[in-house]
Design a protein around this motif. Structure first.
Motif, PDB file in Angstrom:
ATOM      1  N   UNK A   1      18.330 -12.837   2.755  1.00 25.46           N
ATOM      2  CA  UNK A   1      18.678 -11.436   2.942  1.00 25.46           C
ATOM      3  C   UNK A   1      17.530 -10.596   3.434  1.00 25.46           C
ATOM      4  N   UNK A   2      16.435 -11.231   3.841  1.00 25.66           N
ATOM      5  CA  UNK A   2      15.267 -10.520   4.354  1.00 25.66           C
ATOM      6  C   UNK A   2      15.574  -9.982   5.752  1.00 25.66           C
ATOM      7  N   UNK A   3      14.606  -9.346   6.369  1.00 32.11           N
ATOM      8  CA  UNK A   3      14.775  -8.751   7.693  1.00 32.11           C
ATOM      9  C   UNK A   3      15.028  -9.821   8.749  1.00 32.11           C
ATOM     10  N   UNK A   4      15.492  -9.386   9.912  1.00 32.32           N
ATOM     11  CA  UNK A   4      15.803 -10.280  11.021  1.00 32.32           C
ATOM     12  C   UNK A   4      14.576 -11.117  11.406  1.00 32.32           C
ATOM     13  N   UNK A   5      13.432 -10.481  11.483  1.00 34.07           N
ATOM     14  CA  UNK A   5      12.157 -11.145  11.775  1.00 34.07           C
ATOM     15  C   UNK A   5      11.142 -10.702  10.728  1.00 34.07           C
ATOM     16  N   UNK A   6      10.046 -11.421  10.553  1.00 29.97           N
ATOM     17  CA  UNK A   6       9.058 -11.023   9.549  1.00 29.97           C
ATOM     18  C   UNK A   6       8.456  -9.637   9.787  1.00 29.97           C
TER      19      UNK A   6
ATOM     20  N   UNK B   1      16.082  -0.849  15.917  1.00 28.47           N
ATOM     21  CA  UNK B   1      15.095  -1.897  15.644  1.00 28.47           C
ATOM     22  C   UNK B   1      13.812  -1.193  15.224  1.00 28.47           C
ATOM     23  N   UNK B   2      13.241  -1.595  14.089  1.00 31.77           N
ATOM     24  CA  UNK B   2      12.027  -0.934  13.605  1.00 31.77           C
ATOM     25  C   UNK B   2      11.030  -1.940  13.050  1.00 31.77           C
ATOM     26  N   UNK B   3       9.837  -1.440  12.802  1.00 36.40           N
ATOM     27  CA  UNK B   3       8.761  -2.258  12.226  1.00 36.40           C
ATOM     28  C   UNK B   3       8.662  -2.081  10.705  1.00 36.40           C
ATOM     29  N   UNK B   4       9.775  -1.739  10.045  1.00 37.66           N
ATOM     30  CA  UNK B   4       9.784  -1.565   8.586  1.00 37.66           C
ATOM     31  C   UNK B   4       9.233  -2.773   7.827  1.00 37.66           C
ATOM     32  N   UNK B   5       9.677  -4.011   8.158  1.00 39.59           N
ATOM     33  CA  UNK B   5       9.182  -5.161   7.383  1.00 39.59           C
ATOM     34  C   UNK B   5       7.661  -5.332   7.455  1.00 39.59           C
ATOM     35  N   UNK B   6       7.075  -5.090   8.621  1.00 34.72           N
ATOM     36  CA  UNK B   6       5.620  -5.213   8.748  1.00 34.72           C
ATOM     37  C   UNK B   6       4.925  -4.195   7.851  1.00 34.72           C
ATOM     38  N   UNK B   7       5.397  -2.956   7.884  1.00 30.33           N
ATOM     39  CA  UNK B   7       4.787  -1.917   7.049  1.00 30.33           C
ATOM     40  C   UNK B   7       5.029  -2.176   5.568  1.00 30.33           C
ATOM     41  N   UNK B   8       6.217  -2.693   5.225  1.00 30.86           N
ATOM     42  CA  UNK B   8       6.515  -3.024   3.822  1.00 30.86           C
ATOM     43  C   UNK B   8       5.537  -4.087   3.324  1.00 30.86           C
ATOM     44  N   UNK B   9       5.317  -5.137   4.113  1.00 30.80           N
ATOM     45  CA  UNK B   9       4.401  -6.217   3.713  1.00 30.80           C
ATOM     46  C   UNK B   9       2.957  -5.734   3.579  1.00 30.80           C
ATOM     47  N   UNK B  10       2.602  -4.718   4.363  1.00 27.90           N
ATOM     48  CA  UNK B  10       1.252  -4.156   4.277  1.00 27.90           C
ATOM     49  C   UNK B  10       1.133  -3.084   3.196  1.00 27.90           C
ATOM     50  N   UNK B  11       2.240  -2.775   2.533  1.00 26.17           N
ATOM     51  CA  UNK B  11       2.232  -1.738   1.493  1.00 26.17           C
ATOM     52  C   UNK B  11       2.124  -0.341   2.074  1.00 26.17           C
ATOM     53  N   UNK B  12       2.529  -0.172   3.333  1.00 23.64           N
ATOM     54  CA  UNK B  12       2.367   1.116   4.013  1.00 23.64           C
ATOM     55  C   UNK B  12       3.698   1.806   4.339  1.00 23.64           C
ATOM     56  N   UNK B  13       4.825   1.229   3.911  1.00 23.89           N
ATOM     57  CA  UNK B  13       6.121   1.820   4.228  1.00 23.89           C
ATOM     58  C   UNK B  13       6.395   3.001   3.310  1.00 23.89           C
ATOM     59  N   UNK B  14       6.699   4.129   3.922  1.00 23.12           N
ATOM     60  CA  UNK B  14       7.129   5.316   3.197  1.00 23.12           C
ATOM     61  C   UNK B  14       8.387   5.829   3.877  1.00 23.12           C
ATOM     62  N   UNK B  15       9.383   6.230   3.083  1.00 23.71           N
ATOM     63  CA  UNK B  15      10.621   6.764   3.625  1.00 23.71           C
ATOM     64  C   UNK B  15      11.084   7.950   2.799  1.00 23.71           C
ATOM     65  N   UNK B  16      11.719   8.892   3.460  1.00 25.72           N
ATOM     66  CA  UNK B  16      12.183  10.104   2.799  1.00 25.72           C
ATOM     67  C   UNK B  16      13.486  10.527   3.476  1.00 25.72           C
ATOM     68  N   UNK B  17      14.380  11.162   2.742  1.00 30.66           N
ATOM     69  CA  UNK B  17      15.626  11.667   3.347  1.00 30.66           C
ATOM     70  C   UNK B  17      16.056  12.927   2.610  1.00 30.66           C
TER      71      UNK B  17
END
Length: 124
Positions: free
Chosen positions: A27-32, A105-121
């Motif tokens: 269930x992970x992202x399409x690509x790492x 298409x986004x780079x969310x998984x890369x930022x998540x793995x680096x501990x840099x993903x932030x999201x707000x709504x």
């Protein structure tokens, strides 16, 4: 996410607010480093304002609408491609008589793995 089948103009669509397309059995992202999300907006619908530390490229699969990024509004239609820069408040709105479908298409998984993903709504 909520999903069910709905009928628009005699055509059956899967209706969803936001659907992640998993890439593997886990269930992970399409690509790492990249993921895909599909969004279907009913005619006249506007999604919640959101921002993310991820960068996104959006492909309009069908329909027409507008995306507000910050204070600027961009009109789009089927086959258009646009980007949403990181940490920019944005909303998508379907303006036609038919649903609008956007593939993101986004780079969310890369930022998540680096501990840099932030999201707000926030509500529309």
């Amino acid at each position: 996410s909520d999903s069910d089948f709905v009928l628009f103009d005699g055509v059956e669509y899967i209706h969803f607010d936001d659907l992640d397309l998993p890439g593997g059995d886990d269930g992970d992202a399409v690509l790492p480093t990249l993921d895909c999300r599909a969004r279907l907006l009913a005619p006249g619908a506007t999604d919640a304002a959101a921002r993310s530390s991820a960068n996104s490229v959006c492909l309009v699969l069908e329909g027409r609408g507008e995306t507000r990024i910050g204070d600027t509004e961009f009109a789009w239609q089927a086959n258009d491609i646009f980007t949403v820069p990181h940490w920019s408040w944005h909303t998508h709105r379907a303006t036609g008589d038919a649903p609008a479908a956007i593939m993101e298409v986004s780079d969310r998984p890369a930022l998540r793995r680096l501990g840099m993903l932030q999201e707000d709504s926030r509500a529309p």
